[in-house]
Motif scaffolding. Structure first.
Motif, short mmCIF file in Angstrom:
data_model
loop_
_atom_site.label_atom_id
_atom_site.label_comp_id
_atom_site.label_asym_id
_atom_site.label_seq_id
_atom_site.Cartn_x
_atom_site.Cartn_y
_atom_site.Cartn_z
N PRO A 201 46.21 29.91 22.80
CA PRO A 201 46.50 31.07 23.64
C PRO A 201 46.82 32.31 22.80
CG PRO A 201 47.75 29.14 24.33
CD PRO A 201 47.16 28.81 22.99
N THR B 229 32.67 43.64 33.00
CA THR B 229 33.46 43.37 31.80
C THR B 229 34.57 44.39 31.61
OG1 THR B 229 31.87 44.63 30.45
CG2 THR B 229 31.54 42.24 30.62
N ARG C 200 40.60 38.91 37.32
CA ARG C 200 39.99 38.81 36.00
C ARG C 200 40.28 37.42 35.45
NH1 ARG C 200 42.86 42.19 32.17
NH2 ARG C 200 43.75 40.30 31.30
N VAL C 201 39.21 36.69 35.12
CA VAL C 201 39.32 35.32 34.63
C VAL C 201 38.47 35.19 33.38
CG1 VAL C 201 38.97 32.89 35.16
CG2 VAL C 201 39.70 34.46 36.97
N ASN C 202 39.09 34.75 32.28
CA ASN C 202 38.39 34.58 31.01
C ASN C 202 37.64 35.85 30.59
OD1 ASN C 202 39.24 31.88 30.80
ND2 ASN C 202 37.52 31.17 32.03
N GLY C 203 38.30 36.98 30.78
CA GLY C 203 37.75 38.25 30.33
C GLY C 203 36.75 38.89 31.27
N GLY D 184 50.09 30.97 27.76
CA GLY D 184 48.94 30.27 28.31
C GLY D 184 49.23 28.86 28.75
N HIS E 15 43.02 32.94 41.47
CA HIS E 15 42.55 31.87 40.59
C HIS E 15 43.75 31.03 40.19
CE1 HIS E 15 40.89 30.19 36.69
NE2 HIS E 15 39.92 29.91 37.54
N THR F 259 30.32 41.46 39.35
CA THR F 259 31.02 41.13 38.12
C THR F 259 31.02 42.33 37.18
OG1 THR F 259 29.03 40.25 37.08
CG2 THR F 259 30.40 38.71 38.32
N GLY G 265 42.23 26.55 37.76
CA GLY G 265 40.79 26.37 37.67
C GLY G 265 40.03 26.55 38.96
N GLU H 35 44.88 37.32 37.42
CA GLU H 35 44.33 36.17 38.12
C GLU H 35 44.83 36.05 39.56
OE1 GLU H 35 43.45 32.45 36.09
OE2 GLU H 35 44.34 33.30 34.26
#
Length: 484
Positions: free
Chosen positions: A480, A161, A133-136, A389, A195, A159, A198, A316
């Protein structure tokens, strides 16, 4: 009749008497004298199977395991007779802890969340999930096949949510390279994704890869900034990572001689850990950031197995953090199939684990900030620093820092003196709330606070929330997220 189609070829066998959860160090070879020898202790295992499909599920294997908030979530390969079309399905369930039982949200048997899509490359089989899970957004990388697995396997992406309702990208992101022909015609599959800084790192099997073994065993690595691997892609080759034209580049280097392996990034150790099966049990092999050296000796969980392990990871794909010694100890836990069921396919998902220590962790600022995410530590100014963060928030009141962190360390690591302080939280700092959330307003930046931590932190800081509109909230930069 159920169609049994296990996706994973492997001719490795366990040794007799492997039902022993002792973890051990692998013996040194002359070429490994510079590797750090890790110590292992706190061996643990579940009493029995922790997850299984409904009554008609003939097998359960290939899990990906995520600690997601206060729950542990798992996706794995099985098959439900009611799921159409007949073939491999990806199941999903969750539990409060690793020893289960894993159930569908709300209770009941695990739910089938991804099945074959007729007419597509994954028309019959979806298996071997790896979820981050990356950026929600949840990303599931999986093995798909339209029918026969012979040279038909490819890696797809879906993908979501919420981790339950998935949308496919439609076409495979990795196909077999066909660098060479071998008796093993499996193709490309068994993905593992993390992840880091980046980059999406994708490790996978390709039995047609140039550097695979005689039996097709081997693990290859691609990385990209985009989760779809449709933009700039780099492949790990003999000279490190180099830019390539797409994901079908020659597989010139394998990082471990195995099928069905899993990958995680260990922040405190500044290294990748690869879990794979050997005659001794489940082996963890370590590679540095660019896969140019193995800084630590492998460790082995001497446990039974019949199919590849799923490492217990953060959203991640990072190793979980030891709450007592985040820079000197790392928990290594796996869930894996341990027996062959009546259908002739792997099943019996059990949990095994141990702690590795004896390394000097948090040697870099980035590593320390990642390993101490969510912790509070004393600052040089007789205040407290909350780490979130990858950033440092200097907090005037200790009671506020305690409310905003998961744990407080009483001694400060010297490496943190090199970290930049991103914000300062004085007593009575303004708090804003809107339909978007609520948080401390420090300059032009809102540091959101979630969960029960919010009320405790605001009260301890003598801060009264002020209501603002969604539009006003969105004019500010977001820092964060703080709190649980």
């Amino acid at each position: 009749m159920a169609l049994v189609a296990a996706c994973t070829p492997s001719d490795a066998e366990t040794r007799g008497g492997d039902d022993d959860t002792r973890a051990s160090r692998s013996p040194r070879t002359p070429a490994q004298q510079e590797q750090v020898a890790l110590e292992v202790d706190r061996n643990r295992k579940s009493r029995g199977a922790v997850a299984y499909g409904g009554a008609d599920a003939p097998y359960n294997y290939g899990p990906t395991v995520m600690r997601d908030g206060d729950k542990t979530r798992m996706w794995w390969c099985s098959q439900y007779g009611r799921a159409r079309p007949p073939g491999d399905d990806v199941l999903h369930a969750r539990s409060a802890g690793l020893d289960g039982p894993f159930r569908a949200p709300g209770g009941g048997i695990p739910e089938a969340v991804l099945s074959g899509s007729p007419g597509s490359f994954d028309g019959k089989h979806t298996c071997d999930p790896s979820v981050v899970r990356v950026n929600g957004m949840y990303y599931m990388y999986y093995t798909g096949a339209a029918g026969s697995h012979d040279h038909g396997n490819a890696i797809g992406l879906a993908t979501s949510t919420d981790g339950r309702s998935w949308k496919r990208t439609g076409t495979p992101i990795v196909r077999a390279s066909h660098d060479t022909k071998r008796d093993n015609t499996y193709g490309a599959g068994q993905p593992a994704v993390v992840h880091v800084d980046g980059w999406f790192y994708l490790m996978f099997t390709d039995t047609t890869g140039e550097a695979a073994g005689w039996n097709g065993a081997g693990q290859f690595v691609l990385r990209a900034k985009e989760p779809t691997f449709s933009g700039a892609v780099e492949a790990l080759g003999r000279d490190g990572f180099t830019a390539v034209d797409g994901t079908a580049a020659t597989r010139s280097r394998s990082v471990v001689d195995a099928f069905s392996a899993d990958l995680m990034w260990i922040d405190a150790m500044d290294s990748f850990g690869i879990a794979h099966q050997t005659d001794s049990g489940t082996t963890i092999t370590f590679w540095n950031r660019d896969f140019s050296a193995r800084p630590y000796e492998p460790v082995v969980l001497r446990v039974p197995w019949k199919e590849g392990p799923g490492l217990v990871r953060s959203p991640e794909g990072h190793a979980l953090v030891s709450p007592e010694d985040p820079c000197g100890r790392v928990p290594i836990d796996v869930v894996q199939a341990t027996r062959i069921g009546r259908s002739g396919a792997p099943t019996g998902l059990r949990h095994f684990g141990a702690d590795a220590h004896g390394f000097e962790g948090c040697r870099t600022v980035a590593g320390a900030l990642a390993a101490l995410d969510g912790f509070a530590v004393p600052s040089p100014e007789r205040t407290m620093d909350v780490i979130a963060g990858g950033r440092v928030l200097r907090v005037e009141r200790r009671s506020v820092a305690e409310a905003l962190s998961s744990r407080v360390l009483e001694q400060r690591l010297p490496i943190l003196d090199e970290a930049e302080v991103s914000g300062r939280l004085p007593a009575e700092a303004p708090v804003v709330e809107s339909p978007e959330g609520r948080g401390f307003l420090l300059g032009d930046t809102i540091w959101p606070v979630t969960g029960a931590s919010a009320e405790n932190a605001f009260a301890a800081n003598s801060s009264e929330p002020e209501s603002i509109s969604t539009e006003q909230w969105r004019t500010h930069t977001l820092g964060p997220v703080l709190g649980s």
